[in-house]
Enzyme design. Structure first.
Site, PDB file in Angstrom:
ATOM      1  N   GLN A   1       2.994   9.909   1.265  1.00  0.00           N
ATOM      2  CA  GLN A   1       4.328   9.305   1.401  1.00  0.00           C
ATOM      3  C   GLN A   1       5.278   9.689   0.272  1.00  0.00           C
ATOM      4  OE1 GLN A   1       2.396   5.282   2.194  1.00  0.00           O
ATOM      5  NE2 GLN A   1       4.341   5.061   3.265  1.00  0.00           N
TER       6      GLN A   1
ATOM      7  N   LEU B   1       6.517   1.641   4.504  1.00  0.00           N
ATOM      8  CA  LEU B   1       7.635   2.011   3.634  1.00  0.00           C
ATOM      9  C   LEU B   1       8.310   3.305   4.120  1.00  0.00           C
ATOM     10  CD1 LEU B   1       6.064   1.198   0.147  1.00  0.00           C
ATOM     11  CD2 LEU B   1       7.804  -0.122   1.373  1.00  0.00           C
TER      12      LEU B   1
ATOM     13  N   GLY C   1       0.838  -1.194   0.000  1.00  0.00           N
ATOM     14  CA  GLY C   1       0.000   0.000   0.000  1.00  0.00           C
ATOM     15  C   GLY C   1       0.869   1.239   0.000  1.00  0.00           C
TER      16      GLY C   1
HETATM   17 NI    NI Z   1       2.682   3.192   5.747  1.00  0.00          NI
END
Ligand code: NI
Length: 184
Positions: free
Chosen positions: A51, A98, A46
């Site tokens: 991000q 991540l 995901g």
């Molecule tokens: Ni995350």
């Protein structure tokens, strides 16, 4: 399509609240494609626009392989996702992110959610999710609100991981400064 750099702790942009998209146009679809490419490359299951430093309420995921390793890819894209309801029943499962590499911890979340969102064509859809899909959606929607999964763990564990990432950033900065001095 293009790979975009993924922000990691302690980047302050991870704490921004993303804005809703006015409509799903070609620019948003290109963002969705970039997010998918970046997510598969990482690899992850995901990724939220937050991000990659884009403060828009867009996220992508593909949990097919996590549910069944022989499954074909099943990319899913969501704009303006909104949780309509959550189950009282919760589940506890290990999460990673991540943006917080190499750190994993169990997080308790509602086991099931009902969600509304805009699909790739801009059509409003509703979805009922459970299992890993429900977990991943909640994790990614948190990102759009500037919330990280470490916010759901004990303060002691969170402070330990924040300290580690702050230290790594200082070391990177020192390293970069030294190189500049050497070049000068
Ligand atoms: Ni995350």
């Amino acid at each position: 399509m293009a790979l975009r750099p993924i922000l990691t702790l302690p980047d302050k942009r991870l704490r921004l609240r993303a804005e809703p998209v006015a409509r799903v146009d070609d620019e948003i679809r290109a963002l969705m494609d970039d997010l998918l490419e970046t997510m598969y490359d990482a690899p992850g299951i995901g990724l939220a626009a937050t991000q990659v430093g884009v403060p828009k309420r867009v996220l992508v995921l593909d949990v097919a392989k996590r549910e069944d390793e022989n499954a074909s890819p099943n990319p899913m894209v969501f704009a303006n996702p909104e949780i309509l309801s959550t189950s009282e029943e919760t589940s506890l499962h290990e999460e990673g992110c991540l943006s917080i590499p190499e750190f994993f911890e169990e997080v308790e979340r509602p086991a099931r959610i009902r969600l509304s969102y805009l699909d790739r064509s801009g059509k409003r859809e509703e979805l009922e999710a459970d299992g890993i899909l429900a977990r991943c959606l909640q994790h990614e929607i948190d990102h759009l609100n500037g919330v990280l999964f470490i916010d759901h763990i004990s303060r002691l564990k969170r402070e330990r991981v924040l300290k580690k990432f702050n230290k790594e950033m200082r070391e990177r900065e020192r390293g970069a400064g030294k190189n500049e001095a050497e070049r000068a």
